[in-house]
Design a protein around this motif. Structure first.
Motif, PDB file in Angstrom:
ATOM      1  N   THR A  77       0.830  -1.208   0.000  1.00  0.00           N
ATOM      2  CA  THR A  77       0.000   0.000   0.000  1.00  0.00           C
ATOM      3  C   THR A  77       0.862   1.254   0.000  1.00  0.00           C
ATOM      4  O   THR A  77       0.591   2.225  -0.721  1.00  0.00           O
ATOM      5  CB  THR A  77      -0.937   0.003   1.223  1.00  0.00           C
ATOM      6  N   GLU A  78       1.919   1.227   0.808  1.00  0.00           N
ATOM      7  CA  GLU A  78       2.833   2.366   0.862  1.00  0.00           C
ATOM      8  C   GLU A  78       3.528   2.586  -0.481  1.00  0.00           C
ATOM      9  O   GLU A  78       3.649   3.729  -0.954  1.00  0.00           O
ATOM     10  CB  GLU A  78       3.869   2.127   1.955  1.00  0.00           C
ATOM     11  N   ASP A 130       3.628   5.749  -3.245  1.00  0.00           N
ATOM     12  CA  ASP A 130       4.865   6.316  -3.791  1.00  0.00           C
ATOM     13  C   ASP A 130       4.834   6.351  -5.313  1.00  0.00           C
ATOM     14  O   ASP A 130       5.237   7.352  -5.933  1.00  0.00           O
ATOM     15  CB  ASP A 130       6.072   5.482  -3.349  1.00  0.00           C
ATOM     16  N   HIS A 133      11.962   0.582  -2.015  1.00  0.00           N
ATOM     17  CA  HIS A 133      11.007  -0.411  -2.480  1.00  0.00           C
ATOM     18  C   HIS A 133      11.628  -1.797  -2.582  1.00  0.00           C
ATOM     19  O   HIS A 133      11.143  -2.759  -1.981  1.00  0.00           O
ATOM     20  CB  HIS A 133      10.416   0.025  -3.819  1.00  0.00           C
TER      21      HIS A 133
END
Length: 321
Positions: free
Chosen positions: A149-150, A154, A247
């Motif tokens: 989700t984060e 981004d 990531h």
């Protein structure tokens, strides 16, 4: 180079080609010891382009993974192994991926590169990472759901920055946005922190995509510098750092990518041998049949390199016993 799952990588190829998106950020340089000069892409056959894209994903993933393996070797006080992983990582990125990208014609004008990145970031923001997050929640992997989700958020910010940059490039008006600041995620050795097979597969897919994004964005940065646009180059480089340091690294922690140095060497040996004996020779055979002779030569040369990497890793492993 190696892959965790060739089957997974090939299954996600079309999606991640659209989505094309830890060790220090590194500008892609001209190969130090290049293979015979590759030509810019002509109209390659579809299968050859597919194989080149698969290769770029694997080479980018190898660069990112071997860089982490080198750091782990240093932590275990195996400096020679750390150097071996580091130099091999550079070869995978600055020679193998660079040559495949040239053959495939990956880098275009600044505007074309921005269009390509916007398409990929939009897919990852709207579809891929949101889907991965939903699946992780369903499977009880709440930590992975939160990370996906984060990252989706981004990627939306990256898309918006690239859209603004495209307007500036096309109109000559306005300012290129500053890149998002990268927050380096440390990646210690450890077991996976997720339990569902589907989450593990999605993490593998995501890591390959993030590694490729890093590599491509650094190529795009070099093009922006060449075209006299340092602000755009900084945006590419800063975004590339987020893809790699945050990531990829965050996903690597959950996936348990890094293990002990002996385990990392065994993993690398298995992958390099597969590519030297099966994967790249197969790609070369297909390219030759399609009369894509430059690509066929590239695959043969790269297979020979991977055999040397496998032998070097085997020697390093033998010396650790």
């Amino acid at each position: 180079m190696f892959r965790h799952s060739i089957r997974t990588l090939l299954a996600g190829l079309c999606a991640l080609t659209a989505a094309s998106q830890a060790a220090p950020a590194l500008a892609l340089a001209a190969p130090a010891c290049p293979h015979p000069q590759v030509q810019a892409a002509r109209a390659l056959r579809a299968q050859t382009l597919t194989d080149l894209t698969t290769t770029m994903k694997g080479e980018a993933f190898a660069y990112a993974s071997y860089s982490l393996f080198g750091t782990q070797a240093d932590r275990e006080t195996h400096p020679a192994v750390g150097r071996l992983f580091g130099t091999t990582a550079q070869t995978e990125l600055n020679e193998h991926l660079h040559e495949a990208a040239t053959l495939a014609g990956v880098v275009g004008t600044n505007a074309a590169n921005l269009h390509q990145a916007i398409k990929g970031e939009t897919y990852e923001h709207q579809v891929m990472y949101r889907g991965f997050a939903d699946q992780a929640r369903q499977d009880g992997d709440t930590n992975a759901a939160a990370l996906f989700t984060e990252i989706a958020a981004d990627e939306g910010r990256h898309r918006d920055a690239f859209r603004t940059a495209l307007h500036v490039v096309n109109s000559g008006q306005g300012a290129i946005p500053a890149p998002q600041n990268a927050k380096t995620v440390p990646v210690p050795a450890g077991l996976p922190k997720v339990h569902a097979a589907r989450t593990k597969t999605n993490l593998d897919t995501a890591m390959h995509g993030e590694a490729l994004a890093y590599a491509k964005y650094m190529l795009f940065a070099a093009q922006a510098k060449k075209a006299g646009n340092p602000s755009l180059a900084r945006l590419w480089e800063g975004t590339a750092a987020v893809e790699l340091h945050e990531h990829f690294a965050g996903e690597a922690v959950l996936a348990g990518l890094v293990r002990t140095t002996k385990e990392n060497l065994n993993k690398a040996i298995t992958g390099e041998r597969a590519e030297a004996t099966t994967i790249y020779p197969g790609f070369a055979k297909q390219a030759k049949a399609a009369s894509d002779t430059a690509a066929a030569a590239y695959f043969r040369n790269t297979a020979a390199d991977e055999a040397k990497h496998a032998a070097a890793f085997q020697q390093a492993l033998n010396q650790l016993h």
